[in-house]
Scaffold this active site. Structure first.
Site, PDB file in Angstrom:
ATOM      1  N   ASP A 136      -6.332  14.505   4.367  1.00  0.00           N
ATOM      2  CA  ASP A 136      -6.784  13.623   3.280  1.00  0.00           C
ATOM      3  C   ASP A 136      -8.214  13.828   2.784  1.00  0.00           C
ATOM      4  O   ASP A 136      -8.729  13.012   2.020  1.00  0.00           O
ATOM      5  CB  ASP A 136      -6.521  12.150   3.594  1.00  0.00           C
ATOM      6  CG  ASP A 136      -7.623  11.390   4.319  1.00  0.00           C
ATOM      7  OD1 ASP A 136      -8.711  11.937   4.537  1.00  0.00           O
ATOM      8  OD2 ASP A 136      -7.388  10.232   4.666  1.00  0.00           O
ATOM      9  N   CYS A 190      11.594  -1.680   0.012  1.00  0.00           N
ATOM     10  CA  CYS A 190      10.793  -2.887  -0.176  1.00  0.00           C
ATOM     11  C   CYS A 190      11.626  -4.065  -0.688  1.00  0.00           C
ATOM     12  O   CYS A 190      11.307  -5.220  -0.382  1.00  0.00           O
ATOM     13  CB  CYS A 190       9.644  -2.616  -1.160  1.00  0.00           C
ATOM     14  SG  CYS A 190       8.299  -1.636  -0.471  1.00  0.00           S
ATOM     15  N   CYS A 193      10.630  -8.059  -1.564  1.00  0.00           N
ATOM     16  CA  CYS A 193       9.425  -8.467  -0.833  1.00  0.00           C
ATOM     17  C   CYS A 193       8.160  -8.167  -1.643  1.00  0.00           C
ATOM     18  O   CYS A 193       8.037  -7.090  -2.244  1.00  0.00           O
ATOM     19  CB  CYS A 193       9.362  -7.742   0.512  1.00  0.00           C
ATOM     20  SG  CYS A 193       7.907  -8.153   1.510  1.00  0.00           S
ATOM     21  N   CYS A 196       2.764  -7.874   0.606  1.00  0.00           N
ATOM     22  CA  CYS A 196       1.514  -7.110   0.524  1.00  0.00           C
ATOM     23  C   CYS A 196       0.734  -7.458  -0.733  1.00  0.00           C
ATOM     24  O   CYS A 196      -0.506  -7.555  -0.709  1.00  0.00           O
ATOM     25  CB  CYS A 196       1.800  -5.614   0.582  1.00  0.00           C
ATOM     26  SG  CYS A 196       2.881  -4.981  -0.722  1.00  0.00           S
ATOM     27  N   CYS A 200      -3.372  -9.719  -0.860  1.00  0.00           N
ATOM     28  CA  CYS A 200      -4.641  -9.095  -1.263  1.00  0.00           C
ATOM     29  C   CYS A 200      -5.675 -10.162  -1.616  1.00  0.00           C
ATOM     30  O   CYS A 200      -5.449 -10.983  -2.511  1.00  0.00           O
ATOM     31  CB  CYS A 200      -4.418  -8.162  -2.446  1.00  0.00           C
ATOM     32  SG  CYS A 200      -5.949  -7.334  -2.969  1.00  0.00           S
ATOM     33  N   CYS A 216     -10.281  -3.330  -4.915  1.00  0.00           N
ATOM     34  CA  CYS A 216      -9.772  -3.195  -3.544  1.00  0.00           C
ATOM     35  C   CYS A 216     -10.910  -3.318  -2.535  1.00  0.00           C
ATOM     36  O   CYS A 216     -11.947  -2.655  -2.663  1.00  0.00           O
ATOM     37  CB  CYS A 216      -9.071  -1.852  -3.394  1.00  0.00           C
ATOM     38  SG  CYS A 216      -8.526  -1.473  -1.724  1.00  0.00           S
ATOM     39  N   CYS A 243      -9.997  -2.837   4.826  1.00  0.00           N
ATOM     40  CA  CYS A 243      -9.191  -4.063   4.760  1.00  0.00           C
ATOM     41  C   CYS A 243      -7.784  -3.735   5.237  1.00  0.00           C
ATOM     42  O   CYS A 243      -7.206  -2.724   4.832  1.00  0.00           O
ATOM     43  CB  CYS A 243      -9.166  -4.582   3.325  1.00  0.00           C
ATOM     44  SG  CYS A 243      -8.205  -6.093   3.080  1.00  0.00           S
TER      45      CYS A 243
END
Length: 377
Positions: A136, A190, A193, A196, A200, A216, A243
């Site tokens: 990454d 998913c 749902c 998530c 936030c 974010c 986070c």
């Protein structure tokens, strides 16, 4: 790879497991690549914020073969870093700072890259094909590759979700010139749902499967270089590096216990360190404390900015001395955050008295703006 009729991927998987990877799957590079259009839309909306490198490397990031034209297959590997306990419990510890689960141990870039190089060296010796390893830091979109290889799918929070490990997988990739039989891609599980999205604290998801990095908390506490928008500071809470909220609430995490013996070890002193202690760090102490940790990459000043925002959010008057000491800090970024913290902790008359004694000597415009803001409340 050999004259044997057995599937050569079986031996690669065994080698990967021996190096601590819980999952190892394969994909070719000829399938459609919708991630390119999503990246372009993200950049056109300016949602990358200060991450100018994303736009600068967009052409190379568009497809794995844009990065390396000779690549024919990808070996995609996952390493479970699921936490022992619910990381969101730390949000209640207002006098302590919360560091994201992934950053509580040794820098995963170093750990995973070392293991990838071992696996890649063995693979190159067996196939004679060239290869490159990625964790990454290069312009390679690992999550779409992981989806294509069947490790999981990109959930509504845009992170990878695995049916076996939930939202807690580090990813590593080996691109190779060798042609390896691809695994089937994963499908999206998913459903309806939206846990998530609702979790936030700064409303960073304008829609499912879309992230505005500028809101974010991970971006704001790690990548963003200047003062954080005052509107967003309360949402940081006591999160001082990254986070976990959108990851931690994922229902698929209930399966992340599997393979727990392989996960990276966390340091006890990075779970919820005292804010007052962190606010006192000078550059040398910061470097020493976070040696071999991803946290060190933010630098001391940006990190103390986060610590001071957390102190302001604590509403704990016992933390006033820690914030007041930073009014004389050499860094304008730190001084400005200290001003904001004290404006949240002190009664207005005391704040105005501090402004009279400090603002006249201040020359940095960003700090002066902080003083002006607290005086106008």
């Amino acid at each position: 790879m050999t004259t044997s009729t057995s599937d050569p991927r079986d031996e690669i998987r065994r080698r990967a497991a021996g190096l601590g990877f819980e999952v190892c799957r394969f994909t070719g590079l000829d399938a459609p690549w919708p991630a390119t259009a999503r990246l372009q839309a993200f950049l056109e909306a300016g949602r990358q914020g200060d991450m100018d490198w994303m736009a600068a490397t967009a052409d190379r990031r568009a497809h794995p073969r844009s990065l390396w034209p000779d690549a024919r297959s990808a070996v995609v590997l996952g390493l479970n870093y699921g936490p022992e306990a619910d990381p969101l419990e730390g949000l209640a510890l207002r006098d302590r700072g919360l560091i994201s689960v992934y950053a509580r141990g040794e820098d995963y870039h170093d750990v995973i890259k070392g293991r990838l190089k071992q696996l890649g060296g063995w693979l190159a010796s067996r196939t004679g094909a060239g290869l490159k390893v990625f964790v990454d830091t290069a312009p390679l979109m690992e999550k779409p590759l992981a989806h294509q290889a069947g490790l999981g799918w990109q959930g509504k929070h845009t992170n990878l979700v695995s049916r076996d490990f939930g939202s807690w997988l580090f990813l590593g990739v080996i691109l190779t010139e060798a042609v390896l039989t691809p695994d089937a891609p994963e499908t999206d599980h998913c459903g309806q749902c939206r846990a998530c999205l609702d979790a936030c604290p700064t409303a960073a998801f304008p829609a499912p499967y879309q992230l505005d990095a500028r809101r974010c908390v991970s971006y704001l506490t790690i990548e963003h270089k200047g003062p954080v928008d005052p509107e967003l500071r309360p949402g940081l809470g006591n999160r001082i590096y990254g986070c976990d909220d959108c990851l931690a609430v994922c229902p698929w995490n209930k399966f992340a216990q599997a393979g727990r013996e392989q996960r990276l070890a966390a340091r006890d002193d990075l779970a919820a360190p005292p804010l007052a202690e962190l606010a006192a760090l000078d550059d040398a102490a910061f470097r020493a404390r976070f040696a071999r940790s991803p946290v060190k990459r933010t630098g001391r000043d940006r990190f103390l900015r986060n610590v001071l925002y957390a102190i302001g959010n604590s509403r704990d008057p016992d933390l006033v001395p820690a914030a007041r000491a930073r009014l004389e800090d050499a860094s304008p970024l730190v001084r400005g955050a200290a001003v904001w913290a004290l404006g949240r902790l002190l009664p207005l008359p005391e704040t105005l008295e501090l402004a009279r004694s400090h603002a006249d000597a201040e020359t940095d415009p960003t700090v002066l703006a902080e003083w002006a803001a607290v005086q106008s409340t």
